[in-house]
Design a protein around this motif. Structure first.
Motif, PDB file in Angstrom:
ATOM      1  N   LEU A 305      33.572  30.783  42.094  1.00 38.26           N
ATOM      2  CA  LEU A 305      33.564  30.317  40.713  1.00 38.26           C
ATOM      3  C   LEU A 305      33.860  31.459  39.739  1.00 38.26           C
ATOM      4  O   LEU A 305      34.539  31.257  38.728  1.00 38.26           O
ATOM      5  CB  LEU A 305      32.216  29.686  40.388  1.00 38.26           C
ATOM      6  CG  LEU A 305      32.046  29.115  38.962  1.00 38.26           C
ATOM      7  CD1 LEU A 305      33.070  28.011  38.715  1.00 38.26           C
ATOM      8  CD2 LEU A 305      30.628  28.585  38.761  1.00 38.26           C
ATOM      9  N   LEU A 306      33.376  32.655  40.044  1.00 36.88           N
ATOM     10  CA  LEU A 306      33.642  33.811  39.181  1.00 36.88           C
ATOM     11  C   LEU A 306      35.134  34.137  39.150  1.00 36.88           C
ATOM     12  O   LEU A 306      35.709  34.392  38.077  1.00 36.88           O
ATOM     13  CB  LEU A 306      32.844  35.013  39.667  1.00 36.88           C
ATOM     14  CG  LEU A 306      31.327  34.942  39.467  1.00 36.88           C
ATOM     15  CD1 LEU A 306      30.634  36.090  40.192  1.00 36.88           C
ATOM     16  CD2 LEU A 306      30.975  34.968  37.983  1.00 36.88           C
ATOM     17  N   PHE A 307      35.775  34.130  40.308  1.00 39.56           N
ATOM     18  CA  PHE A 307      37.219  34.394  40.342  1.00 39.56           C
ATOM     19  C   PHE A 307      38.006  33.246  39.704  1.00 39.56           C
ATOM     20  O   PHE A 307      39.051  33.470  39.084  1.00 39.56           O
ATOM     21  CB  PHE A 307      37.681  34.619  41.785  1.00 39.56           C
ATOM     22  CG  PHE A 307      37.359  35.982  42.307  1.00 39.56           C
ATOM     23  CD1 PHE A 307      38.059  37.090  41.875  1.00 39.56           C
ATOM     24  CD2 PHE A 307      36.333  36.161  43.228  1.00 39.56           C
ATOM     25  CE1 PHE A 307      37.752  38.360  42.348  1.00 39.56           C
ATOM     26  CE2 PHE A 307      36.017  37.425  43.713  1.00 39.56           C
ATOM     27  CZ  PHE A 307      36.725  38.522  43.267  1.00 39.56           C
ATOM     28  N   THR A 308      37.506  32.027  39.829  1.00 41.01           N
ATOM     29  CA  THR A 308      38.150  30.888  39.161  1.00 41.01           C
ATOM     30  C   THR A 308      38.050  31.030  37.652  1.00 41.01           C
ATOM     31  O   THR A 308      39.006  30.727  36.923  1.00 41.01           O
ATOM     32  CB  THR A 308      37.499  29.569  39.608  1.00 41.01           C
ATOM     33  OG1 THR A 308      37.587  29.450  41.036  1.00 41.01           O
ATOM     34  CG2 THR A 308      38.199  28.375  38.976  1.00 41.01           C
ATOM     35  N   THR A 309      36.897  31.513  37.175  1.00 42.22           N
ATOM     36  CA  THR A 309      36.726  31.749  35.746  1.00 42.22           C
ATOM     37  C   THR A 309      37.723  32.782  35.243  1.00 42.22           C
ATOM     38  O   THR A 309      38.338  32.616  34.185  1.00 42.22           O
ATOM     39  CB  THR A 309      35.290  32.223  35.450  1.00 42.22           C
ATOM     40  OG1 THR A 309      34.363  31.235  35.882  1.00 42.22           O
ATOM     41  CG2 THR A 309      35.100  32.489  33.962  1.00 42.22           C
ATOM     42  N   ILE A 310      37.887  33.863  36.011  1.00 39.36           N
ATOM     43  CA  ILE A 310      38.859  34.894  35.628  1.00 39.36           C
ATOM     44  C   ILE A 310      40.272  34.314  35.588  1.00 39.36           C
ATOM     45  O   ILE A 310      41.054  34.590  34.663  1.00 39.36           O
ATOM     46  CB  ILE A 310      38.787  36.076  36.618  1.00 39.36           C
ATOM     47  CG1 ILE A 310      37.445  36.801  36.465  1.00 39.36           C
ATOM     48  CG2 ILE A 310      39.944  37.042  36.388  1.00 39.36           C
ATOM     49  CD1 ILE A 310      37.218  37.896  37.487  1.00 39.36           C
ATOM     50  N   ILE A 338      44.065  40.037  40.064  1.00 39.53           N
ATOM     51  CA  ILE A 338      42.625  40.001  40.307  1.00 39.53           C
ATOM     52  C   ILE A 338      42.234  38.754  41.096  1.00 39.53           C
ATOM     53  O   ILE A 338      41.554  38.822  42.127  1.00 39.53           O
ATOM     54  CB  ILE A 338      41.848  40.034  38.978  1.00 39.53           C
ATOM     55  CG1 ILE A 338      42.195  41.300  38.175  1.00 39.53           C
ATOM     56  CG2 ILE A 338      40.345  39.969  39.247  1.00 39.53           C
ATOM     57  CD1 ILE A 338      41.841  42.582  38.863  1.00 39.53           C
ATOM     58  N   ALA A 339      42.672  37.590  40.622  1.00 39.90           N
ATOM     59  CA  ALA A 339      42.206  36.322  41.201  1.00 39.90           C
ATOM     60  C   ALA A 339      42.741  36.098  42.622  1.00 39.90           C
ATOM     61  O   ALA A 339      41.985  35.688  43.511  1.00 39.90           O
ATOM     62  CB  ALA A 339      42.619  35.167  40.296  1.00 39.90           C
ATOM     63  N   LEU A 340      44.021  36.355  42.851  1.00 42.52           N
ATOM     64  CA  LEU A 340      44.592  36.076  44.165  1.00 42.52           C
ATOM     65  C   LEU A 340      43.997  36.974  45.240  1.00 42.52           C
ATOM     66  O   LEU A 340      43.781  36.532  46.380  1.00 42.52           O
ATOM     67  CB  LEU A 340      46.115  36.231  44.124  1.00 42.52           C
ATOM     68  CG  LEU A 340      46.866  35.159  43.318  1.00 42.52           C
ATOM     69  CD1 LEU A 340      48.367  35.356  43.442  1.00 42.52           C
ATOM     70  CD2 LEU A 340      46.484  33.762  43.779  1.00 42.52           C
ATOM     71  N   TYR A 341      43.728  38.221  44.904  1.00 44.55           N
ATOM     72  CA  TYR A 341      43.075  39.104  45.873  1.00 44.55           C
ATOM     73  C   TYR A 341      41.719  38.535  46.283  1.00 44.55           C
ATOM     74  O   TYR A 341      41.341  38.565  47.465  1.00 44.55           O
ATOM     75  CB  TYR A 341      42.906  40.507  45.293  1.00 44.55           C
ATOM     76  CG  TYR A 341      44.016  41.460  45.646  1.00 44.55           C
ATOM     77  CD1 TYR A 341      43.899  42.324  46.720  1.00 44.55           C
ATOM     78  CD2 TYR A 341      45.189  41.510  44.894  1.00 44.55           C
ATOM     79  CE1 TYR A 341      44.918  43.213  47.046  1.00 44.55           C
ATOM     80  CE2 TYR A 341      46.215  42.386  45.205  1.00 44.55           C
ATOM     81  CZ  TYR A 341      46.073  43.245  46.284  1.00 44.55           C
ATOM     82  OH  TYR A 341      47.090  44.107  46.609  1.00 44.55           O
TER      83      TYR A 341
END
Length: 396
Positions: A305-310, A338-341
Motif C-alpha cells: 500500500l505504501l508503494f501504491t501510495t507513492i 521507486i514504485a516498480l522496484y
C-alpha cells in the motif's frame, strides 16, 4: 494570470490544461513524504531481523550492521531534503553531464570493478563501494525527461526525436545489461513508459520493444546464470500446474514462499523469522519475504500500500499538476523508478516473477541504491512544490 503552453496536448493527456497557476512555492507532497518515512522504518526493523545470520557468519554483530544501515538511511533522507530545495530545472541542466559521467563509471566498472556474487557491478573508490548502474539509471531517466520536453514540437519525427533519445537509452541499457540484466531490462521498460507519455509514435515504440526482446534474448543466451534463473522460474510454474515439487530448482524462490506461508495473516512476530537462516540475502533481495513472515499478510499488504501510495501521488497528483512538461516527465520517471522496484521485489518473493536481484527502495539493506532513491524522491518533492492551483480554467 493566463497560462498557455505549446504542449497543451501533453497536459490534456495528464489530465490538465491551460489554467491559472500559482507562481509561488507550496509545501511538498505530504503523503509522499510520510510513505517514504514509514518505508524507512519498515526497513530498519526488517534488516535488524534478517541480518543476524549474515552478521554471525562474517564475525560482526547485527547491531553494528543495523546502525550502518540506519546511517545510510539518514544520508539518503538528507539528500532527499537537499534535492527538494533545488529547482528541478537546475537539476535537468546537468543531465547530459550526468550521462557522460555515468558512462565513464560503467566502463571503469568493467575494467576495475570488483566481482561479487558472480557479477562485476561494484566499483571501489576511496574505500567505499557503490554500483554505478544506480547512478546511470537516475541520470538516464532525467535525461530522457529533458529530451522529451525539448522535442515536443516534433516529437513524432523519427530522426529528430526518436533516434536522439534512443541513442542514450540503448547505450546506457547495453552497458548496464552486460553485468546487470535485471536493472537494464527494468530501466528500458521505464524509458518506454516515459516515451509513451511523451507522445512518441506507438509504431516506433513497438519496433523498439521488438529490438529489446531480441537484445534481451541475446543477453540471456550469453549468461548461464540468467538461463538458469529463467529455467527455474518456468519449472516452478510447470511444477505448480503438475503438483510436483523440485527441491533443487529455484531454491531462493521456494524458501521465500515458505517464509510467506509461515507468516499467515498476522505473522510470527518481530524478530522471530526462521527462514532468514535459509534465504540467501534475506536483508536485500528477499526482504519482503521476511516482512511477510514476521508481520503476516497484514504487514506485507501495508508495505504494498505504501508503494501504491507513492505511485498514485507521483503520477495522478505530482505529474498531473506539474507546471510544465519537464516536470510531468520527470515525475513519471522518478515515480516509476521507486514504485516498480518495490513491486518487482515483492513479486519475486511471491514467485510471480523470476529472481532478479533488485532491491526494495528504502527497505532493503544497501547504500548506493538507497542514496539515489532518496535523490529521486527529492526531485518529486520539488516538483510538487510548484503544483498548479486547481481553479477554474481560462483559455487564452
Amino acid at each position: 494570470m493566463i497560462y498557455t503552453t505549446p504542449n497543451n496536448n501533453i497536459k490534456s493527456i495528464m489530465g490538465g490544461g491551460p489554467e491559472e497557476i500559482d507562481s509561488g512555492k507550496q509545501a511538498s507532497d505530504r503523503p509522499l513524504l510520510v510513505s517514504v518515512i514509514v518505508l524507512m522504518v519498515f526497513g530498519v526493523l526488517a534488516v535488524y531481523s534478517s541480518i543476524v545470520y549474515f552478521a554471525e557468519s562474517n564475525g560482526t554483530s547485527a547491531g553494528s550492521l543495523v546502525i550502518g544501515h540506519t546511517m545510510k538511511l539518514g544520508i539518503a533522507f538528507l539528500v532527499m531534503l537537499i534535492i527538494s530545495k533545488i529547482n528541478y530545472h537546475n537539476i535537468a541542466k546537468l543531465s547530459r553531464f550526468g550521462m557522460i559521467v555515468s558512462w565513464l563509471l560503467l566502463l571503469a566498472t568493467m575494467v576495475f570493478g570488483t566481482e561479487l556474487f558472480g557479477a562485476r557491478r561494484w566499483l571501489f573508490i576511496g574505500g567505499y563501494s557503490f554500483q554505478p548502474a544506480s547512478f546511470a539509471s537516475v541520470a538516464l531517466l532525467i535525461h530522457v525527461a529533458v529530451l522529451l520536453d525539448e522535442k515536443q514540437e516534433y516529437i513524432k519525427d523519427f530522426k529528430r526525436a526518436f533516434l536522439p533519445i534512443m541513442f542514450w537509452v540503448i547505450i546506457t541499457c547495453g552497458l548496464i545489461g552486460l553485468e546487470d540484466f535485471s536493472t537494464a531490462g527494468l530501466l528500458m521498460m521505464m524509458c518506454l513508459l516515459m516515451m509513451f507519455v511523451g507522445r512518441i509514435s506507438t509504431i516506433q515504440l513497438g519496433g523498439l520493444v521488438l529490438i529489446g526482446v531480441l537484445g534481451a534474448s541475446l543477453l540471456i543466451m550469453q549468461s548461464p546464470e540468467r538461463q538458469s534463473r529463467l529455467n527455474h522460474y518456468v519449472d516452478q510454474i510447470t511444477d505448480i500446474k503438475s503438483d510436483k515439487f523440485n527441491v533443487e530448482d529455484g531454491y531462493q524462490a521456494q524458501q521465500a514462499q515458505i517464509a510467506i506461508a509461515q507468516g499467515n495473516i498476522f505473522g510470527v512476530g518481530m524478530g522471530k523469522s526462521t527462514q532468514r537462516d535459509f534465504l540467501p540475502a534475506p536483508y536485500n533481495d528477499f526482504i519482503f519475504a521476511i516482512i511477510a513472515e514476521e508481520y503476516g499478510m497484514l504487514g506485507s499488504m501495508a508495505l504494498i500500500l505504501l508503494f501504491t501510495t507513492i505511485l498514485l501521488r507521483g503520477i495522478a497528483v505530482i505529474a498531473k499538476n506539474a507546471v510544465d512538461t519537464l516536470g510531468t516527465f520527470l515525475a513519471v520517471g522518478c515515480t516509476l523508478n521507486i514504485a516498480l522496484y518495490g513491486f518487482i521485489n515483492a513479486g519475486v518473493a511471491n514467485g510471480l516473477l523470476p529472481v532478479t536481484g533488485l532491491p526494495m527502495p528504502f527497505v532493503s539493506y544497501g547504500g548506493s541504491s538507497m542514496l539515489f532513491a532518496g535523490l529521486m524522491v527529492g526531485i518529486l518533492m520539488n516538483i510538487s512544490k510548484h503544483d498548479r492551483k486547481r481553479k477554474k480554467m481560462f483559455y487564452a
